[in-house]
Design a protein around this motif. Structure first.
Motif, short mmCIF file in Angstrom:
data_model
loop_
_atom_site.label_atom_id
_atom_site.label_comp_id
_atom_site.label_asym_id
_atom_site.label_seq_id
_atom_site.Cartn_x
_atom_site.Cartn_y
_atom_site.Cartn_z
N LYS A 155 33.89 44.04 30.80
CA LYS A 155 32.97 43.62 31.87
C LYS A 155 33.77 43.33 33.14
O LYS A 155 33.61 42.26 33.75
CB LYS A 155 32.16 42.40 31.42
CG LYS A 155 31.16 42.70 30.32
CD LYS A 155 30.39 41.45 29.93
CE LYS A 155 29.38 41.79 28.85
NZ LYS A 155 28.05 42.08 29.37
N GLU A 156 34.58 44.26 33.54
CA GLU A 156 35.46 44.07 34.70
C GLU A 156 34.64 43.83 35.97
O GLU A 156 33.72 44.58 36.29
CB GLU A 156 36.35 45.29 34.90
CG GLU A 156 37.36 45.12 36.04
CD GLU A 156 38.20 46.36 36.25
OE1 GLU A 156 39.12 46.33 37.09
OE2 GLU A 156 37.94 47.38 35.57
N ILE A 157 34.99 42.78 36.70
CA ILE A 157 34.31 42.47 37.95
C ILE A 157 35.01 43.17 39.11
O ILE A 157 36.17 43.56 39.01
CB ILE A 157 34.27 40.95 38.21
CG1 ILE A 157 35.69 40.38 38.23
CG2 ILE A 157 33.40 40.26 37.17
CD1 ILE A 157 35.76 38.92 38.63
N ASN A 158 34.31 43.31 40.20
CA ASN A 158 34.82 44.03 41.36
C ASN A 158 35.50 43.07 42.33
O ASN A 158 34.85 42.46 43.19
CB ASN A 158 33.68 44.77 42.06
CG ASN A 158 34.19 45.65 43.20
OD1 ASN A 158 35.37 45.96 43.28
ND2 ASN A 158 33.28 46.02 44.09
N ILE A 159 36.81 42.89 42.18
CA ILE A 159 37.59 42.05 43.09
C ILE A 159 38.79 42.84 43.60
O ILE A 159 39.19 43.84 43.00
CB ILE A 159 38.07 40.75 42.40
CG1 ILE A 159 38.86 41.08 41.12
CG2 ILE A 159 36.91 39.83 42.10
CD1 ILE A 159 39.46 39.85 40.45
N ASP A 160 39.35 42.39 44.71
CA ASP A 160 40.47 43.12 45.31
C ASP A 160 41.74 42.95 44.49
O ASP A 160 41.86 42.06 43.65
CB ASP A 160 40.70 42.64 46.74
CG ASP A 160 40.96 41.15 46.81
OD1 ASP A 160 42.13 40.74 46.80
OD2 ASP A 160 39.97 40.38 46.84
N HIS A 161 42.70 43.83 44.76
CA HIS A 161 43.94 43.88 43.98
C HIS A 161 44.76 42.60 44.11
O HIS A 161 45.33 42.12 43.11
CB HIS A 161 44.78 45.08 44.43
CG HIS A 161 46.04 45.26 43.65
ND1 HIS A 161 46.06 45.59 42.31
CD2 HIS A 161 47.36 45.14 44.03
CE1 HIS A 161 47.32 45.68 41.88
NE2 HIS A 161 48.12 45.40 42.90
N SER A 162 44.83 42.03 45.30
CA SER A 162 45.65 40.83 45.50
C SER A 162 45.09 39.64 44.72
O SER A 162 45.85 38.85 44.15
CB SER A 162 45.73 40.49 46.99
OG SER A 162 44.43 40.26 47.52
N THR A 163 43.77 39.52 44.67
CA THR A 163 43.15 38.44 43.90
C THR A 163 43.42 38.61 42.42
O THR A 163 43.72 37.65 41.70
CB THR A 163 41.63 38.40 44.15
OG1 THR A 163 41.38 38.23 45.55
CG2 THR A 163 40.98 37.26 43.38
N LYS A 164 43.33 39.84 41.97
CA LYS A 164 43.60 40.13 40.56
C LYS A 164 45.06 39.82 40.20
O LYS A 164 45.34 39.26 39.13
CB LYS A 164 43.28 41.60 40.26
CG LYS A 164 43.47 41.99 38.81
CD LYS A 164 43.08 43.43 38.55
CE LYS A 164 41.60 43.63 38.67
NZ LYS A 164 41.16 44.97 38.22
N GLN A 165 45.98 40.17 41.09
CA GLN A 165 47.40 39.90 40.84
C GLN A 165 47.68 38.40 40.78
O GLN A 165 48.48 37.94 39.95
CB GLN A 165 48.26 40.55 41.92
CG GLN A 165 48.59 42.01 41.67
CD GLN A 165 49.67 42.52 42.59
OE1 GLN A 165 49.74 42.13 43.76
NE2 GLN A 165 50.52 43.39 42.09
N ALA A 166 47.03 37.65 41.66
CA ALA A 166 47.23 36.20 41.69
C ALA A 166 46.78 35.56 40.37
O ALA A 166 47.44 34.67 39.83
CB ALA A 166 46.48 35.59 42.85
N ILE A 167 45.66 36.05 39.84
CA ILE A 167 45.17 35.54 38.56
C ILE A 167 46.14 35.90 37.44
O ILE A 167 46.44 35.08 36.57
CB ILE A 167 43.77 36.10 38.25
CG1 ILE A 167 42.75 35.58 39.26
CG2 ILE A 167 43.34 35.73 36.83
CD1 ILE A 167 41.38 36.19 39.12
N GLU A 168 46.63 37.12 37.46
CA GLU A 168 47.56 37.58 36.43
C GLU A 168 48.82 36.72 36.39
O GLU A 168 49.34 36.41 35.32
CB GLU A 168 47.92 39.04 36.68
CG GLU A 168 48.78 39.66 35.60
CD GLU A 168 49.05 41.13 35.84
OE1 GLU A 168 49.82 41.72 35.06
OE2 GLU A 168 48.47 41.68 36.79
#
Length: 237
Positions: A155-168
Motif C-alpha cells: 500500500k505504498e503512499i505517494n511521497i517524494d524521494h527525500s521524505t522517503k529517504q528521511a524515514i528510511e
C-alpha cells in the motif's frame, strides 16, 4: 577378494566390500542433503509466514475504523448517520476526520478511487504517535515502513524521494515524529484533492439525503440601504 553380503535391494547381494561401503556412504550423504534442503525450505516458509503475519498486523487495525480490503463489503454503520450530522462534515475536513463515522464514509469513498492507502496511513500515524513504549515504537515503525513506505510496499503512499529517504534513515532508531512529514503531506493531498470530490459523491449525498452537491453555506448578514428620499430599508445578504 572377500565379498560382503548386504541384505538391501538397492545393492548387489555379492559385491566387493569397498564398493558396498562407498554406496552406503553415498546414500547417507544423499539423505543428509535432502534433510538439509527440507529444513531450509521449512525455515523459508516460516520466514515468509512470519513476514506476511507482520504485514497484515497493521492492516487488520488502523486507528478508529475497521480496515476492510476492497474485496470485502464495507460496514453499513455509516448509513445510519443522521443527515444533519453528516452535513456538518462539509464544514471542514477536520470535522470529517474528527468523527468515526465520517472516517468510515471517507474510507469507503477512497476505496472507489483505489486510494484508501492514504487514510489508512494517516490513521496508522495517529496510532503510532500515541505509542510510548520504545519496543512497540520500533515494531510499529518497521510495519508501517513495510506496508506504506518501501518501494515494494503493498500500500505504498505517494511521497517524494527525500521524505522517503528521511524515514528510511530513522528506521534503526525511530522516534514518535519520524512519520510526521509524510503524514502532513498525505493529509494535505486528501484535503485538497479527495475531500472536495467526497462532498459531491453518491456516498456522501446518500448520507445527507440530498440529490445534488452540498453547497457551502454561510450565515446571512443584515444591511441597511438608503433610498433617494432618505428612507432606510433592510436587506439580507
Amino acid at each position: 577378494m572377500k565379498t560382503f553380503v548386504f541384505l538391501f535391494p538397492q545393492f548387489k547381494f555379492c559385491a566387493p566390500k569397498e564398493e558396498v561401503y562407498f554406496k552406503m556412504l553415498g546414500e547417507t550423504e544423499l539423505r543428509t542433503s535432502r534433510m538439509k534442503d527440507s529444513n531450509s525450505r521449512n525455515k523459508d516458509k516460516e520466514k515468509d509466514k512470519d513476514k506476511k503475519s507482520r504485514l497484515s498486523l497493521l492492516l487488520a487495525k488502523s486507528g478508529s475504523h475497521e480496515n476492510v480490503s476492497p474485496e470485502k463489503k464495507p460496514s453499513a454503520k455509516s448509513n445510519n448517520v443522521p443527515p444533519e450530522e453528516a452535513l456538518r462534515w462539509s464544514d471542514s475536513f477536520e470535522d470529517l476526520l474528527g468523527h468515526p463515522d465520517g472516517v468510515e464514509a471517507f474510507t469507503k469513498f477512497l476505496r472507489t478511487e483505489f486510494s484508501e492507502e492514504n487514510i489508512e496511513f494517516w490513521l496508522a500515524c495517529e496510532d503510532y504517535k500515541s505509542t510510548e513504549s520504545a519496543t512497540k515504537l520500533l515494531s510499529k515503525a518497521k510495519q508501517m515502513y513495510a506496508i506504506f513506505i518501501d518501494s515494494e510496499a503493498p500500500k505504498e503512499i505517494n511521497i517524494d524521494h527525500s521524505t522517503k529517504q528521511a524515514i528510511e534513515k530513522n528506521m534503526a532508531h525511530p522516534t514518535q515524529t519520524c512519520f510526521d512529514t509524510a503524514q502532513t503531506k498525505i493529509y494535505a493531498l486528501m484535503k485538497k484533492d479527495c475531500y472536495p470530490r467526497f462532498l459531491t459523491s453518491d456516498i456522501y449525498l446518500m448520507l445527507t439525503k440530498r440529490k445534488g452537491p452540498v453547497a457551502m453555506t454561510r450565515r446571512r448578514s443584515r444591511s441597511f440601504v438608503f433610498s433617494e428620499r432618505g428612507e432606510t430599508t433592510t436587506a439580507w445578504l
